[in-house]
Every structure is written in structure tokens, then in C-alpha cells.
Design a protein around this motif. Structure first.
Motif, PDB file in Angstrom:
ATOM      1  N   HIS A 192      -1.154   4.810   2.245  1.00 21.30           N
ATOM      2  CA  HIS A 192      -1.905   5.457   1.160  1.00 21.30           C
ATOM      3  C   HIS A 192      -1.026   5.660  -0.076  1.00 21.30           C
ATOM      4  O   HIS A 192      -1.479   5.471  -1.206  1.00 21.30           O
ATOM      5  CB  HIS A 192      -2.523   6.770   1.628  1.00 21.30           C
ATOM      6  N   ARG A 193       0.238   6.006   0.149  1.00 16.48           N
ATOM      7  CA  ARG A 193       1.159   6.194  -0.978  1.00 16.48           C
ATOM      8  C   ARG A 193       1.348   4.900  -1.757  1.00 16.48           C
ATOM      9  O   ARG A 193       1.226   4.888  -2.988  1.00 16.48           O
ATOM     10  CB  ARG A 193       2.525   6.706  -0.491  1.00 16.48           C
ATOM     11  N   VAL A 194       1.617   3.798  -1.065  1.00 13.20           N
ATOM     12  CA  VAL A 194       1.859   2.549  -1.797  1.00 13.20           C
ATOM     13  C   VAL A 194       0.581   2.049  -2.460  1.00 13.20           C
ATOM     14  O   VAL A 194       0.647   1.446  -3.535  1.00 13.20           O
ATOM     15  CB  VAL A 194       2.529   1.448  -0.932  1.00 13.20           C
ATOM     16  N   CYS A 195      -0.562   2.299  -1.860  1.00 14.47           N
ATOM     17  CA  CYS A 195      -1.820   1.913  -2.510  1.00 14.47           C
ATOM     18  C   CYS A 195      -2.011   2.660  -3.822  1.00 14.47           C
ATOM     19  O   CYS A 195      -2.488   2.080  -4.810  1.00 14.47           O
ATOM     20  CB  CYS A 195      -3.012   2.153  -1.578  1.00 14.47           C
ATOM     21  N   ARG A 196      -1.624   3.933  -3.853  1.00 17.48           N
ATOM     22  CA  ARG A 196      -1.710   4.711  -5.102  1.00 17.48           C
ATOM     23  C   ARG A 196      -0.656   4.256  -6.111  1.00 17.48           C
ATOM     24  O   ARG A 196      -0.969   4.011  -7.270  1.00 17.48           O
ATOM     25  CB  ARG A 196      -1.500   6.203  -4.818  1.00 17.48           C
ATOM     26  N   GLU A 197       0.580   4.157  -5.664  1.00 18.89           N
ATOM     27  CA  GLU A 197       1.702   3.890  -6.575  1.00 18.89           C
ATOM     28  C   GLU A 197       1.736   2.451  -7.085  1.00 18.89           C
ATOM     29  O   GLU A 197       2.242   2.202  -8.172  1.00 18.89           O
ATOM     30  CB  GLU A 197       3.030   4.217  -5.896  1.00 18.89           C
ATOM     31  N   TYR A 198       1.252   1.509  -6.298  1.00 19.34           N
ATOM     32  CA  TYR A 198       1.377   0.092  -6.651  1.00 19.34           C
ATOM     33  C   TYR A 198       0.031  -0.582  -6.857  1.00 19.34           C
ATOM     34  O   TYR A 198      -0.059  -1.802  -6.817  1.00 19.34           O
ATOM     35  CB  TYR A 198       2.159  -0.656  -5.567  1.00 19.34           C
ATOM     36  N   ASN A 199      -1.004   0.176  -7.085  1.00 14.99           N
ATOM     37  CA  ASN A 199      -2.344  -0.383  -7.239  1.00 14.99           C
ATOM     38  C   ASN A 199      -2.361  -1.456  -8.327  1.00 14.99           C
ATOM     39  O   ASN A 199      -2.153  -1.170  -9.501  1.00 14.99           O
ATOM     40  CB  ASN A 199      -3.352   0.721  -7.568  1.00 14.99           C
ATOM     41  N   GLY A 200      -2.580  -2.713  -7.920  1.00 13.65           N
ATOM     42  CA  GLY A 200      -2.623  -3.834  -8.854  1.00 13.65           C
ATOM     43  C   GLY A 200      -1.268  -4.302  -9.351  1.00 13.65           C
ATOM     44  O   GLY A 200      -1.190  -5.237 -10.147  1.00 13.65           O
ATOM     45  N   ALA A 201      -0.194  -3.704  -8.880  1.00 16.64           N
ATOM     46  CA  ALA A 201       1.154  -4.042  -9.346  1.00 16.64           C
ATOM     47  C   ALA A 201       1.921  -4.784  -8.244  1.00 16.64           C
ATOM     48  O   ALA A 201       1.567  -4.692  -7.067  1.00 16.64           O
ATOM     49  CB  ALA A 201       1.908  -2.765  -9.722  1.00 16.64           C
ATOM     50  N   PRO A 202       2.972  -5.503  -8.623  1.00 17.19           N
ATOM     51  CA  PRO A 202       3.804  -6.158  -7.607  1.00 17.19           C
ATOM     52  C   PRO A 202       4.359  -5.137  -6.609  1.00 17.19           C
ATOM     53  O   PRO A 202       4.649  -3.994  -6.975  1.00 17.19           O
ATOM     54  CB  PRO A 202       4.933  -6.788  -8.427  1.00 17.19           C
ATOM     55  N   PHE A 203       4.493  -5.579  -5.372  1.00 16.31           N
ATOM     56  CA  PHE A 203       4.965  -4.692  -4.299  1.00 16.31           C
ATOM     57  C   PHE A 203       5.791  -5.475  -3.302  1.00 16.31           C
ATOM     58  O   PHE A 203       5.298  -6.417  -2.683  1.00 16.31           O
ATOM     59  CB  PHE A 203       3.769  -4.036  -3.588  1.00 16.31           C
ATOM     60  N   GLN A 204       7.047  -5.121  -3.161  1.00 21.19           N
ATOM     61  CA  GLN A 204       7.939  -5.700  -2.149  1.00 21.19           C
ATOM     62  C   GLN A 204       7.889  -7.230  -2.128  1.00 21.19           C
ATOM     63  O   GLN A 204       7.897  -7.855  -1.081  1.00 21.19           O
ATOM     64  CB  GLN A 204       7.604  -5.146  -0.761  1.00 21.19           C
ATOM     65  N   GLY A 205       7.827  -7.848  -3.301  1.00 20.40           N
ATOM     66  CA  GLY A 205       7.813  -9.301  -3.390  1.00 20.40           C
ATOM     67  C   GLY A 205       6.424  -9.916  -3.394  1.00 20.40           C
ATOM     68  O   GLY A 205       6.274 -11.108  -3.656  1.00 20.40           O
ATOM     69  N   ALA A 206       5.399  -9.135  -3.107  1.00 17.37           N
ATOM     70  CA  ALA A 206       4.014  -9.633  -3.166  1.00 17.37           C
ATOM     71  C   ALA A 206       3.486  -9.466  -4.588  1.00 17.37           C
ATOM     72  O   ALA A 206       3.944  -8.585  -5.330  1.00 17.37           O
ATOM     73  CB  ALA A 206       3.126  -8.851  -2.191  1.00 17.37           C
ATOM     74  N   ALA A 207       2.528 -10.286  -4.963  1.00 18.19           N
ATOM     75  CA  ALA A 207       1.933 -10.205  -6.298  1.00 18.19           C
ATOM     76  C   ALA A 207       1.299  -8.843  -6.533  1.00 18.19           C
ATOM     77  O   ALA A 207       1.291  -8.334  -7.656  1.00 18.19           O
ATOM     78  CB  ALA A 207       0.896 -11.309  -6.484  1.00 18.19           C
ATOM     79  N   SER A 208       0.783  -8.240  -5.474  1.00 22.21           N
ATOM     80  CA  SER A 208       0.192  -6.904  -5.561  1.00 22.21           C
ATOM     81  C   SER A 208       0.202  -6.291  -4.168  1.00 22.21           C
ATOM     82  O   SER A 208       0.359  -7.001  -3.168  1.00 22.21           O
ATOM     83  CB  SER A 208      -1.248  -6.962  -6.090  1.00 22.21           C
ATOM     84  N   VAL A 209       0.014  -4.995  -4.129  1.00 26.67           N
ATOM     85  CA  VAL A 209      -0.049  -4.341  -2.824  1.00 26.67           C
ATOM     86  C   VAL A 209      -1.258  -4.850  -2.041  1.00 26.67           C
ATOM     87  O   VAL A 209      -1.221  -4.948  -0.814  1.00 26.67           O
ATOM     88  CB  VAL A 209      -0.043  -2.800  -2.962  1.00 26.67           C
ATOM     89  N   GLN A 210      -2.307  -5.232  -2.729  1.00 28.66           N
ATOM     90  CA  GLN A 210      -3.501  -5.749  -2.068  1.00 28.66           C
ATOM     91  C   GLN A 210      -3.236  -7.099  -1.398  1.00 28.66           C
ATOM     92  O   GLN A 210      -3.957  -7.480  -0.486  1.00 28.66           O
ATOM     93  CB  GLN A 210      -4.653  -5.884  -3.074  1.00 28.66           C
ATOM     94  N   LYS A 211      -2.220  -7.827  -1.836  1.00 21.86           N
ATOM     95  CA  LYS A 211      -1.901  -9.133  -1.260  1.00 21.86           C
ATOM     96  C   LYS A 211      -0.647  -9.100  -0.395  1.00 21.86           C
ATOM     97  O   LYS A 211      -0.152 -10.146   0.018  1.00 21.86           O
ATOM     98  CB  LYS A 211      -1.739 -10.166  -2.378  1.00 21.86           C
ATOM     99  N   ALA A 212      -0.154  -7.904  -0.121  1.00 20.42           N
ATOM    100  CA  ALA A 212       1.076  -7.754   0.652  1.00 20.42           C
ATOM    101  C   ALA A 212       0.818  -7.976   2.144  1.00 20.42           C
ATOM    102  O   ALA A 212      -0.296  -7.790   2.637  1.00 20.42           O
ATOM    103  CB  ALA A 212       1.662  -6.363   0.434  1.00 20.42           C
ATOM    104  N   TYR A 213       1.864  -8.362   2.840  1.00 21.35           N
ATOM    105  CA  TYR A 213       1.840  -8.481   4.286  1.00 21.35           C
ATOM    106  C   TYR A 213       2.249  -7.149   4.905  1.00 21.35           C
ATOM    107  O   TYR A 213       2.932  -6.338   4.275  1.00 21.35           O
ATOM    108  CB  TYR A 213       2.812  -9.568   4.756  1.00 21.35           C
ATOM    109  N   LEU A 214       1.879  -6.941   6.154  1.00 19.03           N
ATOM    110  CA  LEU A 214       2.246  -5.720   6.861  1.00 19.03           C
ATOM    111  C   LEU A 214       3.758  -5.521   6.870  1.00 19.03           C
ATOM    112  O   LEU A 214       4.238  -4.397   6.716  1.00 19.03           O
ATOM    113  CB  LEU A 214       1.694  -5.756   8.293  1.00 19.03           C
ATOM    114  N   ILE A 215       4.507  -6.603   7.022  1.00 16.30           N
ATOM    115  CA  ILE A 215       5.970  -6.444   7.055  1.00 16.30           C
ATOM    116  C   ILE A 215       6.507  -5.902   5.740  1.00 16.30           C
ATOM    117  O   ILE A 215       7.560  -5.264   5.717  1.00 16.30           O
ATOM    118  CB  ILE A 215       6.702  -7.747   7.455  1.00 16.30           C
ATOM    119  N   GLN A 216       5.803  -6.132   4.648  1.00 16.45           N
ATOM    120  CA  GLN A 216       6.256  -5.583   3.363  1.00 16.45           C
ATOM    121  C   GLN A 216       6.056  -4.074   3.325  1.00 16.45           C
ATOM    122  O   GLN A 216       6.872  -3.353   2.748  1.00 16.45           O
ATOM    123  CB  GLN A 216       5.558  -6.307   2.211  1.00 16.45           C
TER     124      GLN A 216
END
Length: 158
Positions: free
Chosen positions: A97-121
Motif C-alpha cells: 500500500h505504501r509503494v502504491c501511494r508513493e510511486y503511483n504512476g512513477a518508476p519503481f525499483q527499475g520498473a516503468a511504474s509500480v503498476q508494472k512492477a514484479y513481486l520481487i521488486q
């Protein structure tokens, strides 16, 4: 996800003893890691080693989990099977929930967005935030089926 649970990727098969090995661990968050993973990749010409979800560890504690870890440096490959205690489930839920709030639509751990991130990220983010994630090692006893070739190999060797 308010109670303890185990989860698995849908594209893996594994022996019953893998589940028992996982369930016997005392940690809040435990990932199953195949230390013989490179042997399995030898015949997988359609699925390269660099796509594996590799981990680095200090003892039983996971220090890094990423596809970007060099195969020869990896302790093993996360097989997509994990266990969470009640506390571990809460940590996973809270960090999700925290990363969904903080990274909504933004790059996350090497993924284009948190919505496209893998579980390992998400797991890596948790490690970087100080959450202890542990591993339990297996040497084989599992197979990932991503391609028709994987299916054919699994049928032959399984």
C-alpha cells in the motif's frame, strides 16, 4: 491477508517436500530458493539465465533479489513460492500500500511504474526498508514452465 499464508506462482511445479521444507521455517517472510537453478537452465534455450529471479544472501537472510544479479554471483533463484506469518503478511500488505501511494504512476525499483512492477521488486524495496526476508534452500525439486520448451523438458525429466 490478515492471517498467515503461503503463495506460489502459477507457472511452477514442485515436489511436496518443497512445501514441507518451507512450512518448517520459523521466519516471518520466507522465500524458497533453488541453489541448483543453473543446471535447469542449461537446457532452457528459450529462457535465459539473466531472466531468473536471483538472490544474494547473508546466511538465511536475503540481501538482494533481482533479475539484474549476475548468474555466477547469485546464491540461487527464487522459485516463486513463499510463506508469510501473520506479521509477515502485515508487512507485505503495508509495504504494498505504501509503494502504491508513493510511486503511483512513477518508476519503481527499475520498473516503468509500480503498476508494472514484479513481486520481487516489492520484496527488494522491503529489504531496502529494513524488512528481514529469509530464504530456505532447495536443490532442484521444482520446475518453471514459461515456454513450450519448458513444458516438454518438464514432461521428459519430471
Amino acid at each position: 491477508m490478515n492471517e498467515p499464508f503461503a503463495c506460489t506462482y502459477a507457472d511452477v511445479i514442485y515436489r511436496p517436500w518443497v512445501t514441507q521444507t518451507l512450512m518448517d521455517t520459523p521466519y516471518d517472510i520466507t522465500l524458497v530458493v533453488d541453489t541448483a537453478w543453473r543446471e535447469r537452465y542449461a537446457a532452457r534455450t528459450l529462457h535465459p539465465e539473466d531472466d531468473g529471479e536471483k538472490i544474494l544472501a547473508d546466511g538465511a537472510r536475503v540481501t538482494r533479489i533481482s533479475r539484474d544479479i549476475a548468474p555466477e554471483a547469485a546464491h540461487g533463484e527464487y522459485i516463486g513460492v513463499a510463506k508469510f506469518s501473520e506479521r509477515g503478511a502485515r508487512l507485505l500488505r503495508d509495504h504494498f500500500h505504501r509503494v502504491c501511494r508513493e510511486y503511483n504512476g512513477a518508476p519503481f525499483q527499475g520498473a516503468a511504474s509500480v503498476q508494472k512492477a514484479y513481486l520481487i521488486q516489492l520484496f527488494q524495496e522491503m529489504v531496502e526498508q529494513g524488512v528481514e526476508i529469509h530464504k530456505v534452500d532447495i536443490a532442484g525439486g521444482y520446475y518453471e514452465i514459461d515456454t513450450t520448451q519448458d513444458y516438454e523438458i518438464a514432461n521428459e525429466v519430471w
